[in-house]
Design a protein around this motif. Sequence first.
Motif, PDB file in Angstrom:
ATOM      1  N   CYS A  81     -13.940 -46.026  47.266  1.00 17.93           N
ATOM      2  CA  CYS A  81     -14.223 -45.659  48.653  1.00 17.93           C
ATOM      3  C   CYS A  81     -14.781 -46.849  49.428  1.00 17.93           C
ATOM      4  O   CYS A  81     -15.497 -47.677  48.872  1.00 17.93           O
ATOM      5  N   ASP A  82     -14.451 -46.888  50.702  1.00 14.32           N
ATOM      6  CA  ASP A  82     -15.131 -47.785  51.629  1.00 14.32           C
ATOM      7  C   ASP A  82     -16.322 -47.022  52.174  1.00 14.32           C
ATOM      8  O   ASP A  82     -16.233 -45.818  52.427  1.00 14.32           O
ATOM      9  N   VAL A  83     -17.440 -47.708  52.360  1.00 15.45           N
ATOM     10  CA  VAL A  83     -18.659 -47.071  52.860  1.00 15.45           C
ATOM     11  C   VAL A  83     -19.085 -47.779  54.142  1.00 15.45           C
ATOM     12  O   VAL A  83     -19.246 -48.994  54.159  1.00 15.45           O
ATOM     13  N   TYR A  91     -16.938 -37.643  54.964  1.00 17.55           N
ATOM     14  CA  TYR A  91     -15.912 -38.193  54.070  1.00 17.55           C
ATOM     15  C   TYR A  91     -14.529 -37.897  54.626  1.00 17.55           C
ATOM     16  O   TYR A  91     -14.224 -36.756  54.963  1.00 17.55           O
ATOM     17  N   TRP A  92     -13.722 -38.948  54.755  1.00 20.72           N
ATOM     18  CA  TRP A  92     -12.320 -38.832  55.129  1.00 20.72           C
ATOM     19  C   TRP A  92     -11.505 -39.106  53.859  1.00 20.72           C
ATOM     20  O   TRP A  92     -11.265 -40.261  53.514  1.00 20.72           O
ATOM     21  N   PRO A  93     -11.103 -38.057  53.135  1.00 20.09           N
ATOM     22  CA  PRO A  93     -10.438 -38.278  51.849  1.00 20.09           C
ATOM     23  C   PRO A  93      -9.140 -39.068  51.953  1.00 20.09           C
ATOM     24  O   PRO A  93      -8.854 -39.886  51.083  1.00 20.09           O
ATOM     25  N   LEU A 114     -19.969 -45.338  45.050  1.00 18.96           N
ATOM     26  CA  LEU A 114     -18.860 -44.942  45.913  1.00 18.96           C
ATOM     27  C   LEU A 114     -17.773 -46.023  45.951  1.00 18.96           C
ATOM     28  O   LEU A 114     -16.582 -45.720  45.897  1.00 18.96           O
ATOM     29  N   GLN A 115     -18.176 -47.277  46.006  1.00 24.69           N
ATOM     30  CA  GLN A 115     -17.205 -48.371  46.025  1.00 24.69           C
ATOM     31  C   GLN A 115     -16.463 -48.460  44.707  1.00 24.69           C
ATOM     32  O   GLN A 115     -15.248 -48.696  44.687  1.00 24.69           O
ATOM     33  N   VAL A 142     -18.797 -36.898  46.743  1.00 18.90           N
ATOM     34  CA  VAL A 142     -17.791 -37.876  46.343  1.00 18.90           C
ATOM     35  C   VAL A 142     -18.360 -38.660  45.165  1.00 18.90           C
ATOM     36  O   VAL A 142     -19.452 -39.219  45.267  1.00 18.90           O
ATOM     37  N   ARG A 189     -10.168 -42.501  52.096  1.00 17.53           N
ATOM     38  CA  ARG A 189     -11.194 -42.861  51.108  1.00 17.53           C
ATOM     39  C   ARG A 189     -12.366 -43.553  51.802  1.00 17.53           C
ATOM     40  O   ARG A 189     -12.898 -44.549  51.354  1.00 17.53           O
ATOM     41  N   LEU A 190     -12.774 -42.971  52.919  1.00 15.21           N
ATOM     42  CA  LEU A 190     -13.831 -43.534  53.753  1.00 15.21           C
ATOM     43  C   LEU A 190     -15.047 -42.616  53.752  1.00 15.21           C
ATOM     44  O   LEU A 190     -14.942 -41.426  54.047  1.00 15.21           O
ATOM     45  N   VAL A 191     -16.197 -43.191  53.418  1.00  8.57           N
ATOM     46  CA  VAL A 191     -17.473 -42.491  53.449  1.00  8.57           C
ATOM     47  C   VAL A 191     -18.299 -43.077  54.586  1.00  8.57           C
ATOM     48  O   VAL A 191     -18.362 -44.295  54.755  1.00  8.57           O
TER      49      VAL A 191
END
Length: 84
Positions: free
Chosen positions: A49-51, A12-14, A44-45, A4, A17-19
Amino acid sequence: TSVVAGVTVDFYWPQARLVVEIDGWAFHRSHRAFEDDRDRDAKLQLAGCDVLRFTKLGLDRAPAAVERMLSISAGGEPAAASGP
């Protein structure tokens, strides 16, 4: 694993948008690893994306709590994850 924003991530949940990264002591016991993780999270942010980070020990001790957090963060059931 998935890639990502040029970063190899654990899960990763596309659609959300979650890592999710799982941090074990074997690979995260140096200042360098700490700094590298902050850089990865920032990339990533910035990519939208949320991490979430969990420790391996925390996952082993409280898997139901981790599952609840994932479900909430992914906006539902995290069954569509890609990863090992």
